[in-house]
Design a protein around this motif. Structure first.
Motif, PDB file in Angstrom:
ATOM      1  N   ASN A  45      -7.451  21.522  14.909  1.00  0.00           N
ATOM      2  CA  ASN A  45      -6.658  20.842  13.886  1.00  0.00           C
ATOM      3  C   ASN A  45      -5.487  21.675  13.398  1.00  0.00           C
ATOM      4  O   ASN A  45      -5.594  22.905  13.258  1.00  0.00           O
ATOM      5  N   VAL A  46      -4.382  20.979  13.094  1.00  0.00           N
ATOM      6  CA  VAL A  46      -3.257  21.583  12.397  1.00  0.00           C
ATOM      7  C   VAL A  46      -3.046  20.809  11.100  1.00  0.00           C
ATOM      8  O   VAL A  46      -3.410  19.633  10.985  1.00  0.00           O
ATOM      9  N   ARG A  47      -2.392  21.491  10.144  1.00  0.00           N
ATOM     10  CA  ARG A  47      -2.246  20.886   8.826  1.00  0.00           C
ATOM     11  C   ARG A  47      -0.910  21.290   8.209  1.00  0.00           C
ATOM     12  O   ARG A  47      -0.419  22.393   8.432  1.00  0.00           O
ATOM     13  N   GLY A  48      -0.339  20.370   7.433  1.00  0.00           N
ATOM     14  CA  GLY A  48       0.894  20.658   6.716  1.00  0.00           C
ATOM     15  C   GLY A  48       1.145  19.606   5.660  1.00  0.00           C
ATOM     16  O   GLY A  48       0.485  18.561   5.628  1.00  0.00           O
ATOM     17  N   THR A  49       2.122  19.865   4.799  1.00  0.00           N
ATOM     18  CA  THR A  49       2.471  18.943   3.719  1.00  0.00           C
ATOM     19  C   THR A  49       3.905  18.469   3.927  1.00  0.00           C
ATOM     20  O   THR A  49       4.809  19.289   4.154  1.00  0.00           O
ATOM     21  N   PHE A  50       4.097  17.137   3.813  1.00  0.00           N
ATOM     22  CA  PHE A  50       5.394  16.542   4.118  1.00  0.00           C
ATOM     23  C   PHE A  50       5.774  15.530   3.046  1.00  0.00           C
ATOM     24  O   PHE A  50       4.905  14.942   2.396  1.00  0.00           O
ATOM     25  N   PRO A  51       7.078  15.317   2.854  1.00  0.00           N
ATOM     26  CA  PRO A  51       7.548  14.534   1.700  1.00  0.00           C
ATOM     27  C   PRO A  51       7.117  13.076   1.685  1.00  0.00           C
ATOM     28  O   PRO A  51       6.856  12.519   0.617  1.00  0.00           O
ATOM     29  N   ASP A  52       7.064  12.425   2.860  1.00  0.00           N
ATOM     30  CA  ASP A  52       6.773  10.987   2.858  1.00  0.00           C
ATOM     31  C   ASP A  52       6.223  10.558   4.209  1.00  0.00           C
ATOM     32  O   ASP A  52       6.199  11.326   5.175  1.00  0.00           O
ATOM     33  N   ILE A  53       5.814   9.298   4.287  1.00  0.00           N
ATOM     34  CA  ILE A  53       5.180   8.766   5.487  1.00  0.00           C
ATOM     35  C   ILE A  53       6.154   8.649   6.652  1.00  0.00           C
ATOM     36  O   ILE A  53       5.747   8.695   7.818  1.00  0.00           O
ATOM     37  N   ILE A  54       7.437   8.532   6.372  1.00  0.00           N
ATOM     38  CA  ILE A  54       8.431   8.433   7.440  1.00  0.00           C
ATOM     39  C   ILE A  54       8.503   9.743   8.220  1.00  0.00           C
ATOM     40  O   ILE A  54       8.528   9.743   9.454  1.00  0.00           O
ATOM     41  N   TYR A 111       0.850  -1.178   0.000  1.00  0.00           N
ATOM     42  CA  TYR A 111       0.000   0.000   0.000  1.00  0.00           C
ATOM     43  C   TYR A 111       0.893   1.238   0.000  1.00  0.00           C
ATOM     44  O   TYR A 111       1.618   1.490   0.968  1.00  0.00           O
ATOM     45  N   ARG A 112       0.845   1.983  -1.070  1.00  0.00           N
ATOM     46  CA  ARG A 112       1.677   3.182  -1.192  1.00  0.00           C
ATOM     47  C   ARG A 112       0.786   4.415  -1.241  1.00  0.00           C
ATOM     48  O   ARG A 112      -0.095   4.510  -2.094  1.00  0.00           O
ATOM     49  N   ILE A 113       1.037   5.334  -0.351  1.00  0.00           N
ATOM     50  CA  ILE A 113       0.237   6.549  -0.302  1.00  0.00           C
ATOM     51  C   ILE A 113       0.900   7.619  -1.157  1.00  0.00           C
ATOM     52  O   ILE A 113       2.130   7.714  -1.227  1.00  0.00           O
ATOM     53  N   LYS A 114       0.087   8.400  -1.838  1.00  0.00           N
ATOM     54  CA  LYS A 114       0.597   9.425  -2.739  1.00  0.00           C
ATOM     55  C   LYS A 114       1.370  10.493  -1.979  1.00  0.00           C
ATOM     56  O   LYS A 114       0.921  11.003  -0.945  1.00  0.00           O
ATOM     57  N   SER A 115       2.536  10.833  -2.488  1.00  0.00           N
ATOM     58  CA  SER A 115       3.385  11.863  -1.886  1.00  0.00           C
ATOM     59  C   SER A 115       3.492  13.063  -2.828  1.00  0.00           C
ATOM     60  O   SER A 115       3.391  12.911  -4.048  1.00  0.00           O
ATOM     61  N   PRO A 116       3.723  14.277  -2.278  1.00  0.00           N
ATOM     62  CA  PRO A 116       3.835  14.599  -0.860  1.00  0.00           C
ATOM     63  C   PRO A 116       2.505  14.401  -0.134  1.00  0.00           C
ATOM     64  O   PRO A 116       1.441  14.395  -0.762  1.00  0.00           O
ATOM     65  N   ILE A 117       2.589  14.237   1.170  1.00  0.00           N
ATOM     66  CA  ILE A 117       1.423  13.876   1.965  1.00  0.00           C
ATOM     67  C   ILE A 117       0.854  15.104   2.673  1.00  0.00           C
ATOM     68  O   ILE A 117       1.575  15.827   3.375  1.00  0.00           O
ATOM     69  N   ASP A 118      -0.434  15.323   2.469  1.00  0.00           N
ATOM     70  CA  ASP A 118      -1.158  16.371   3.183  1.00  0.00           C
ATOM     71  C   ASP A 118      -1.610  15.786   4.520  1.00  0.00           C
ATOM     72  O   ASP A 118      -2.466  14.901   4.563  1.00  0.00           O
ATOM     73  N   LEU A 119      -1.017  16.251   5.601  1.00  0.00           N
ATOM     74  CA  LEU A 119      -1.265  15.728   6.947  1.00  0.00           C
ATOM     75  C   LEU A 119      -2.153  16.679   7.739  1.00  0.00           C
ATOM     76  O   LEU A 119      -1.884  17.882   7.803  1.00  0.00           O
TER      77      LEU A 119
END
Length: 301
Positions: free
Chosen positions: A277-286, A243-251
């Motif tokens: 709530n807080v929100r940000g965009t990050f490169p990957d799930i790690i 299962y691969r989630i689309k990156s970058p990830i909107d968290l």
């Protein structure tokens, strides 16, 4: 000529295998399985009395947790698995009874750790197995439903979709190219993961009635179901995909206390979406899993 060429190629491959160092030959034969074990989704668990050192039933449910992990190991061995890493992933991560486990497995214990419930996984594993998992914070009537922290968080969204710990951990496994083959838990936990990650084999150990209630099978029965389910899952591993989630990830991370959202917004890359709530965009799930650990470690104001 074509047949002769193929025959020579097979002979060359066999000769190359014979001259491989012993360690490389063993690695080529290994079927490694990663097991992540939680407690809320175990057989019989309904309340905190089963889930921590102060609970009157905690000792008994450490036995049940260890028994369900053992059943998963037995089922995986029946399908050809040869190596195991188990991530003890509930509470203080010191729940499994080590002297009950086979001598050839390895256990990851204690927090904090970079990959949280998936610490120890890497691309050498053939499959991941989830034992004792529960549904997400916003799942009505699921037993002990929460995401990462039942005390602090209102939930976690990845690319706009609310996720359970199962989905989050499947994405971590997918980052390393490892498919999730099996999950056990209450019916809602199992169906929630299967809806996002099709093909995962599931065993329902209890029917949820509410947050603190369920109609449960007995441990002996669920051990059999888990053992057989893991065997079935690994035998059809060839048809499963990571299962691969689309990156970058909107968290998006929701907090039960608004002051926690206020403080989380001080972290570079995160901004306040609303009161909770807080929100940000990050490169990957790690990066996401490391950040969420920091967010849940904020001291109570």
């Amino acid at each position: 000529m074509i047949r002769m060429t193929r025959g020579l190629a097979v002979i060359a491959w066999l000769l190359a295998l014979l001259v491989l160092p012993l360690g490389a030959q063993q690695a080529a034969r290994e079927l490694k399985v990663f097991i992540s074990a939680d407690m809320e989704g175990l057989t019989g668990v309904v309340q905190p009395a089963q889930l921590g050192p102060t609970g009157f039933e905690y000792g008994a449910f450490r036995e049940i947790m260890t028994g369900e992990v053992l059943a998963a190991i037995e089922g995986a061995r029946a399908a050809g698995a040869t190596a195991f890493v188990i991530a003890d992933s509930h509470g203080n991560a010191q729940n499994l009874l080590l002297d009950r486990l086979p001598e050839d497995v390895q256990v990851v214990r204690g927090f904090p750790r970079p990959l949280e419930m998936m610490q120890g996984i890497d691309p050498t594993f053939a499959a991941a197995v989830f034992i004792g998992y529960h549904a997400s914070e916003w799942t009505a009537d699921a037993v002990r439903s929460h995401t990462i922290s039942s005390a602090r968080l209102l939930g976690v969204k990845l690319n706009g979709a609310e996720v359970s710990e199962g989905v989050l951990n499947a994405a971590i496994a997918g980052h390393f190219g490892v498919p999730v083959a099996f999950v056990s838990g209450d019916r809602l936990a199992v169906s929630q993961l299967q809806a996002t990650v099709p093909g995962v084999e599931g065993v329902v150990v209890k029917e949820p009635i509410g947050y603190h209630s369920a109609q449960t099978l007995m441990p002996a029965r669920t051990r059999t179901l888990i053992r057989d389910g893991v065997t079935r899952a690994l035998k059809r591993l060839g048809g499963m995909q990571p299962y691969r989630i689309k990156s970058p990830i909107d968290l998006t991370v929701g907090f039960k206390l608004t002051i926690d959202a206020e403080r989380a917004a001080y972290i570079p890359g995160l901004a306040r979406a609303d009161a909770h709530n807080v929100r940000g965009t990050f490169p990957d799930i790690i990066q996401v899993v490391k950040l969420v650990q920091i967010l849940t470690s904020l001291e109570t104001p």
